[in-house]
Scaffold this active site. Structure first.
Site, PDB file in Angstrom:
ATOM      1  N   GLU A 116      -7.956  -0.352  -6.353  1.00  0.00           N
ATOM      2  CA  GLU A 116      -6.484   0.184  -6.507  1.00  0.00           C
ATOM      3  C   GLU A 116      -6.399   1.314  -7.461  1.00  0.00           C
ATOM      4  OE1 GLU A 116      -4.579  -0.617  -4.360  1.00  0.00           O
ATOM      5  OE2 GLU A 116      -4.862  -2.742  -3.620  1.00  0.00           O
ATOM      6  N   HIS A 140      -2.220  -5.515 -11.984  1.00  0.00           N
ATOM      7  CA  HIS A 140      -1.902  -6.104 -10.946  1.00  0.00           C
ATOM      8  C   HIS A 140      -2.537  -7.465 -10.737  1.00  0.00           C
ATOM      9  CE1 HIS A 140      -1.560  -6.578  -6.393  1.00  0.00           C
ATOM     10  NE2 HIS A 140      -2.960  -6.431  -6.464  1.00  0.00           N
ATOM     11  N   HIS A 142      -1.986 -11.502  -8.312  1.00  0.00           N
ATOM     12  CA  HIS A 142      -1.496 -12.245  -7.288  1.00  0.00           C
ATOM     13  C   HIS A 142      -0.926 -13.523  -7.518  1.00  0.00           C
ATOM     14  CE1 HIS A 142      -4.914  -9.970  -4.735  1.00  0.00           C
ATOM     15  NE2 HIS A 142      -3.964  -9.383  -5.048  1.00  0.00           N
ATOM     16  N   GLU A 170      16.838 -14.970 -19.879  1.00  0.00           N
ATOM     17  CA  GLU A 170      16.188 -13.943 -20.848  1.00  0.00           C
ATOM     18  C   GLU A 170      15.716 -12.757 -19.740  1.00  0.00           C
ATOM     19  OE1 GLU A 170      14.757 -13.950 -24.300  1.00  0.00           O
ATOM     20  OE2 GLU A 170      16.683 -15.063 -24.069  1.00  0.00           O
ATOM     21  N   HIS A 211       1.735  -9.739  -0.981  1.00  0.00           N
ATOM     22  CA  HIS A 211       0.537  -9.384  -1.707  1.00  0.00           C
ATOM     23  C   HIS A 211       0.435  -9.689  -3.300  1.00  0.00           C
ATOM     24  CE1 HIS A 211      -2.903  -6.184  -2.346  1.00  0.00           C
ATOM     25  NE2 HIS A 211      -2.694  -6.987  -3.197  1.00  0.00           N
TER      26      HIS A 211
HETATM   27  O1  2HA Z   1      -8.759  -7.697  -4.445  1.00  0.00           O
HETATM   28  O2  2HA Z   1      -5.901  -7.195  -5.652  1.00  0.00           O
HETATM   29  O3  2HA Z   1      -5.108  -5.161  -4.256  1.00  0.00           O
HETATM   30  C1  2HA Z   1      -8.108  -6.724  -5.425  1.00  0.00           C
HETATM   31  C2  2HA Z   1      -6.764  -6.595  -5.144  1.00  0.00           C
HETATM   32  C3  2HA Z   1      -6.297  -5.410  -4.286  1.00  0.00           C
HETATM   33 ZN    ZN Z   2      -3.999  -6.993  -4.928  1.00  0.00          ZN
END
Ligand code: 2HA
Ligand code: ZN
Length: 274
Positions: A116, A140, A142, A170, A211
């Site tokens: 990414e 980032h 998940h 909050e 995602h």
């Molecule tokens: O695997 O999270 O968006 C890496 C990620 C791709």
């Molecule tokens: Zn990801």
């Protein structure tokens, strides 16, 4: 000074370990990047190798020309970062045009920076401009409850923001500007990078439908804290929905009183009609 012993690297490694412990990073899921200060680059310069080849970023980030970043490696696992930082992380340098990078440290045994990278660097460029250089971390992950909500809530910035604000008092104080939502898109490329960085002009938090989540912050604690806050609120909302939905809630008027008490300006679209 050993690279891994520096404050910024210790902060990076700690976030990776904490995110993994939160169950936000299955396999190679998620990625993290940090824009180094000039002093931090000088601190480790002797350990850097400037002979690597220049590689296309896949996006153009002219405002980041000659900057240095720490990033997680593509295909590398967050769970392994603390025990083997030099194998799983890289320091990269951006070229003078802002279109290529080279690895100057790390990824021992081979590898590339995060898949990414276009999204990370485009977000860094947008946030650096928007915050006068204050924001240095793009993260980032998940997180499961947030991802679950993207199958149920309308994928609209204002609706998503209001639903998350409403389940934890909050939240509007922590992110009064709200949350942006990117519809499902193919990860790893320029298109999702453009869509995300467009939202990051306004927000510090962008949902990737089905995602995960992208956040931007001044430092590691803030970025991790934003991820944590949104995921905790998402968990509450999932529980509320599973219990049959809200029977009472925080009203528009309550939000307005809160905004006054905490001296924040809440996003009007998420506040809704008077
Ligand atoms: O695997 O999270 O968006 C890496 C990620 C791709
Ligand atoms: Zn990801």
């Amino acid at each position: 000074m050993k690279v891994c012993e520096t404050n910024f690297m210790q902060g990076f490694i700690r976030l990776a370990a904490d995110g993994y412990a939160k169950n936000w990073h299955e396999l190679n899921g998620g990625n993290l990047s940090y824009r180094m200060t000039a002093e931090e680059v000088d601190e480790v310069r002797e350990a850097l190798d400037f002979t690597g080849e220049w590689i296309e970023i896949g996006a153009s980030v002219p405002k980041l020309a000659t900057a240095f970043f720490v990033t997680t490696g593509s295909g590398k696992f967050f769970g392994n970062v603390a025990r083997a930082p030099k194998e799983n992380l890289a320091i990269i340098e951006i070229d003078a045009a802002g279109t290529n990078y080279r690895i100057v440290w790390g990824l021992v045994g081979g590898g590339r920076p995060t898949s990414e990278l276009p999204s990370h660097l485009m977000n860094h460029e947008v946030k650096m401009i928007a915050t006068n250089g204050a924001h240095r971390v793009i993260y980032h992950a998940h997180p499961a409850n947030l991802i679950a909500l993207t199958f149920v809530l309308p994928l609209e910035d204002a609706v998503f923001t209001r639903e998350i604000w409403e389940v934890m008092t909050e939240c509007p104080v922590v992110f009064p500007e709200g949350i942006g939502v990117v519809p499902w898109m193919i990860p790893g490329g320029r298109d999702i990078a453009v869509a995300t960085s467009e939202l990051m002009k306004t927000y510090n938090i962008a949902v990737w439908a089905h995602h995960g989540l992208f956040v931007s912050g001044e430092h590691f604690d803030r970025a991790f804290g934003l991820m944590h806050t949104v995921e905790k609120a998402s968990e509450i909302l999932v529980k509320v929905l599973a219990m049959g939905g809200k029977r009472q809630t925080i009203t528009r008027e309550n939000f307005c009183d809160l905004a006054e008490a905490f001296e924040v300006t809440l996003d009007e679209a998420a506040l809704g009609e008077k």
